[in-house]
Design an enzyme around this catalytic site. Structure first.
Site, PDB file in Angstrom:
ATOM      1  N   CYS A  98      -2.998   1.669   6.775  1.00  0.00           N
ATOM      2  CA  CYS A  98      -3.045   1.033   8.103  1.00  0.00           C
ATOM      3  C   CYS A  98      -3.600   2.007   9.139  1.00  0.00           C
ATOM      4  CB  CYS A  98      -1.651   0.579   8.497  1.00  0.00           C
ATOM      5  SG  CYS A  98      -0.424   1.858   8.229  1.00  0.00           S
ATOM      6  N   ASN A 122       0.795  -1.238   0.000  1.00  0.00           N
ATOM      7  CA  ASN A 122       0.000   0.000   0.000  1.00  0.00           C
ATOM      8  C   ASN A 122       0.826   1.287   0.000  1.00  0.00           C
ATOM      9  OD1 ASN A 122       0.757  -0.504   2.650  1.00  0.00           O
ATOM     10  ND2 ASN A 122      -1.024   0.557   3.479  1.00  0.00           N
ATOM     11  N   GLU A 179       9.551   3.066  14.088  1.00  0.00           N
ATOM     12  CA  GLU A 179      10.203   3.470  12.849  1.00  0.00           C
ATOM     13  C   GLU A 179      10.199   4.998  12.767  1.00  0.00           C
ATOM     14  OE1 GLU A 179       7.900   0.522   9.987  1.00  0.00           O
ATOM     15  OE2 GLU A 179      10.001   0.768   9.457  1.00  0.00           O
ATOM     16  N   GLU A 202       5.340  -3.534  11.890  1.00  0.00           N
ATOM     17  CA  GLU A 202       4.201  -2.614  11.834  1.00  0.00           C
ATOM     18  C   GLU A 202       3.086  -3.336  11.104  1.00  0.00           C
ATOM     19  OE1 GLU A 202       3.757   0.019  13.387  1.00  0.00           O
ATOM     20  OE2 GLU A 202       5.805   0.380  14.058  1.00  0.00           O
TER      21      GLU A 202
HETATM   22  P1  NAD Z   1       0.870  -9.056   3.836  1.00  0.00           P
HETATM   23  O1  NAD Z   1       1.115  -9.411   5.254  1.00  0.00           O
HETATM   24  O2  NAD Z   1       0.021  -9.960   3.022  1.00  0.00           O
HETATM   25  O3  NAD Z   1       2.243  -8.938   3.053  1.00  0.00           O
HETATM   26  C1  NAD Z   1       3.272  -8.077   3.499  1.00  0.00           C
HETATM   27  C2  NAD Z   1       4.598  -8.596   2.996  1.00  0.00           C
HETATM   28  O4  NAD Z   1       4.854  -9.860   3.620  1.00  0.00           O
HETATM   29  C3  NAD Z   1       4.641  -8.856   1.491  1.00  0.00           C
HETATM   30  O5  NAD Z   1       5.909  -8.464   0.996  1.00  0.00           O
HETATM   31  C4  NAD Z   1       4.473 -10.350   1.402  1.00  0.00           C
HETATM   32  O6  NAD Z   1       5.040 -10.910   0.235  1.00  0.00           O
HETATM   33  C5  NAD Z   1       5.232 -10.810   2.639  1.00  0.00           C
HETATM   34  N1  NAD Z   1       4.908 -12.147   3.108  1.00  0.00           N
HETATM   35  C6  NAD Z   1       3.726 -12.800   3.022  1.00  0.00           C
HETATM   36  N2  NAD Z   1       3.829 -14.024   3.575  1.00  0.00           N
HETATM   37  C7  NAD Z   1       5.107 -14.146   4.022  1.00  0.00           C
HETATM   38  C8  NAD Z   1       5.836 -15.174   4.688  1.00  0.00           C
HETATM   39  N3  NAD Z   1       5.274 -16.328   5.013  1.00  0.00           N
HETATM   40  N4  NAD Z   1       7.125 -14.945   4.999  1.00  0.00           N
HETATM   41  C9  NAD Z   1       7.712 -13.770   4.689  1.00  0.00           C
HETATM   42  N5  NAD Z   1       7.079 -12.764   4.063  1.00  0.00           N
HETATM   43  C10 NAD Z   1       5.790 -12.947   3.726  1.00  0.00           C
HETATM   44  O7  NAD Z   1       0.297  -7.559   3.830  1.00  0.00           O
HETATM   45  P2  NAD Z   1      -0.184  -6.693   2.573  1.00  0.00           P
HETATM   46  O8  NAD Z   1      -1.501  -7.251   2.127  1.00  0.00           O
HETATM   47  O9  NAD Z   1       0.916  -6.553   1.583  1.00  0.00           O
HETATM   48  O10 NAD Z   1      -0.378  -5.263   3.236  1.00  0.00           O
HETATM   49  C11 NAD Z   1      -1.534  -4.881   3.897  1.00  0.00           C
HETATM   50  C12 NAD Z   1      -1.331  -4.956   5.400  1.00  0.00           C
HETATM   51  O11 NAD Z   1      -0.216  -4.159   5.766  1.00  0.00           O
HETATM   52  C13 NAD Z   1      -2.511  -4.378   6.176  1.00  0.00           C
HETATM   53  O12 NAD Z   1      -2.803  -5.204   7.280  1.00  0.00           O
HETATM   54  C14 NAD Z   1      -1.999  -3.029   6.649  1.00  0.00           C
HETATM   55  O13 NAD Z   1      -2.617  -2.528   7.794  1.00  0.00           O
HETATM   56  C15 NAD Z   1      -0.566  -3.340   6.872  1.00  0.00           C
HETATM   57  N6  NAD Z   1       0.232  -2.116   6.892  1.00  0.00           N
HETATM   58  C16 NAD Z   1       0.697  -1.660   8.088  1.00  0.00           C
HETATM   59  C17 NAD Z   1       1.424  -0.483   8.152  1.00  0.00           C
HETATM   60  C18 NAD Z   1       1.957   0.009   9.466  1.00  0.00           C
HETATM   61  O14 NAD Z   1       2.926   0.740   9.442  1.00  0.00           O
HETATM   62  N7  NAD Z   1       1.379  -0.363  10.583  1.00  0.00           N
HETATM   63  C19 NAD Z   1       1.680   0.237   6.990  1.00  0.00           C
HETATM   64  C20 NAD Z   1       1.178  -0.240   5.780  1.00  0.00           C
HETATM   65  C21 NAD Z   1       0.461  -1.427   5.746  1.00  0.00           C
END
Ligand code: NAD
Length: 480
Positions: free
Chosen positions: A283, A149, A461, A249
């Site tokens: 998020c 995102n 962060e 995060e």
């Molecule tokens: P996601 O957890 O599906 O994926 C995030 C990353 O993790 C991707 O690069 C993905 O390829 C990787 N990943 C997935 N499975 C993995 C595994 N088993 N081992 C290692 N890496 C793996 O999240 P998303 O759909 O890409 O993003 C949306 C989420 O991110 C939402 O929950 C949002 O709230 C959160 N987010 C949080 C913040 C924050 O700072 N708190 C900021 C932006 C997004």
């Protein structure tokens, strides 16, 4: 179409597999083909980073300053082009894309300065004749896993402090949006940093994630993404033979409290921006609107009118306020939650329709539910789409209780003209970031970013606080 390759050990390296990066505003538009790294590629990236670490961690901070400054300068000089690429691959509007690219440039400039500000402390010893120094050193190889995102800002706010403090980097961006991270890697590759200091491995977390998480030569993992993936990462980090420092995060379900004494215009704007802008895919999105009785109906009317004026269309079209949902999976999730809300007994007051536009894309009208209870799924679970739930409450005290009654704790907000309530809320809101008369989403780059409870784990962060994660402290005793 040429394939955008991974960057490993200072070289662009071809991979056996690649995947198309498709524009969610127009499914007939392929942004590019991007390599998918193999496990061997991920291992090679870690080996390159390990080899580069001893020299890089001992370079002059001024060299690190210069490299980061060069990266910042190029990002800022190309912010329109990078913003367009970002909007094309992720679906946020062109203005938001340019804003995010600008933020990435600002982050690199900030941490360029931080590289030369690294300092330690000197203590008097409790033992006569002994001196005590406390210094900070780079941690080592840092693996970074980022979500879709914020495809350039989040990589930037992890890579910049890591490099500034002398670490080496292996980053795996989200498979859905590798384009912005690739463009950033291309800029970093030309910044003059030595081979191996920075490495990019694109691909799926499920395929190469465990290499990054379990490798003995990775010292720390910085992750942003969903709670479900975060749990796996935390487990892997502590069960790996060499335990890793970890920073995570994750999700949010941020409350925006609107009190009777709020300025209605301000409250409506905070709600519309916080809940629906960037298609609600933030998020920090303020998706629980907790509204006291006397302003409730006026607020709902005002917000509904505001929503009707929001143009949902192609991200690059002038006049678009809200671009498409990022992909079919996320769209399906948004629509599923809209159905769940209705089944739970909340009233879908406005929106929530799938929309057709000139180009085939994942367009969704923002949705506003009223008559929600805080125990409903639509009020408790992160939807990550343009869906908001209005919860009616009696007074400030009930609003605060409801606001804090959540598994998350990233951001929160209050709209009020009462200094007493604003001050009390800032002190008592159980969130890492609190906003008064501002949307819950929207942060500065020079101050800490992060939350509490299910939203975050480990050190913060951004800003100077990033030093906690990206350095480790050494205590030295000298008999003088
Ligand atoms: P996601 O957890 O599906 O994926 C995030 C990353 O993790 C991707 O690069 C993905 O390829 C990787 N990943 C997935 N499975 C993995 C595994 N088993 N081992 C290692 N890496 C793996 O999240 P998303 O759909 O890409 O993003 C949306 C989420 O991110 C939402 O929950 C949002 O709230 C959160 N987010 C949080 C913040 C924050 O700072 N708190 C900021 C932006 C997004």
């Amino acid at each position: 179409m040429t394939v955008h390759q991974n960057f490993i050990g200072g070289e662009w390296v071809a991979a056996a597999n690649a995947a198309p990066n498709v524009n969610p505003s127009d499914l007939s538009d392929t942004v590019g083909e991007y390599a998918r790294a193999s496990r061997a590629d991920a291992e090679a990236a870690i080996a390159a980073a390990k080899a580069a670490f001893p020299a890089w961690s001992r370079t002059s901070p001024h060299l690190r300053y210069e490299a980061l400054k060069r990266i910042s300068d190029e990002i800022l000089a190309r912010k329109e082009e990078l913003g367009r690429l970002l909007a094309r691959e992720e679906g946020k509007t062109l203005a938001d894309g340019i804003g995010e690219a600008t933020r990435a440039g600002q982050v690199f400039a900030y941490f360029a300065g931080e590289a030369v500000r690294m300092a330690g402390e000197k203590f008097a010893s409790t033992r006569p004749g002994v001196e005590v120094d406390v210094t900070r050193e780079a941690v080592g190889v840092v693996a970074m896993i980022t979500p879709w995102n914020f495809p350039i800002a989040i990589p930037a706010w992890k890579i910049a402090p890591a490099l500034a403090y002398g670490n080496c980097v292996v980053i795996k961006p989200a498979d859905l949006v590798p384009g912005s991270a690739w463009a950033l890697a291309d800029i970093i590759a030309r910044s003059g940093i030595p081979a191996g200091v920075f490495n990019l491995v694109m691909g799926r977390g499920s395929e190469i994630g465990d290499v990054l998480l379990g490798h003995d030569d990775v010292a720390a993992i910085s992750f942003t993404g969903s709670v479900a993936t975060g749990r796996k990462i935390a487990q892997a980090a502590v069960t790996a033979p060499v335990m890793k420092k970890v920073q995570m995060e994750m999700g949010g379900k941020s409350p925006l409290v609107v009190l009777d004494d709020a300025d209605l215009g301000v409250a409506v704007e905070c709600a519309a921006n916080g809940a629906f802008h960037q298609t609600g895919q933030r998020c920090t999105a303020g998706t629980r609107l907790i509204v006291t009785e006397k302003i409730h109906d006026r607020f709902v009317d005002g917000l509904t009118e505001r929503m009707k004026a929001l143009v949902v269309d192609h991200a690059l079209k002038p006049g678009t306020h809200i671009g498409p949902v990022v992909d079919d999976n996320q769209l399906e999730q948004d629509l599923r939650y809209i159905a769940i809300g209705q089944k739970e007994g909340a009233t879908l007051h406005w929106g929530g329709e799938r929309l057709n536009r000139d180009t085939q894309g994942f367009y969704l009208q923002p949705a506003l539910f009223v008559g929600c209870r805080n125990d409903m799924q639509i009020a408790r679970e992160e939807i990550f789409g343009p869906v908001a739930a209005v919860i009616r409450v009696k007074d400030y005290e009930e609003a605060l209780t409801v606001a804090n009654d959540t598994a998350f704790g990233l951001s929160s907000g209050i709209c009020t003209t009462s200094l007493k309530h604003a001050t009390h809320f800032k002190r008592n809101s159980d969130a890492g970031m609190v906003n008064v008369n501002l949307p819950t989403a929207g942060v500065d780059y020079h101050v800490p970013f992060g939350g509490r409870k299910g939203s975050s784990y480990g050190p913060r962060e951004q800003g100077h606080y990033a030093i906690e994660f990206y350095t480790t402290v050494k205590t030295s005793y000298t008999l003088a």
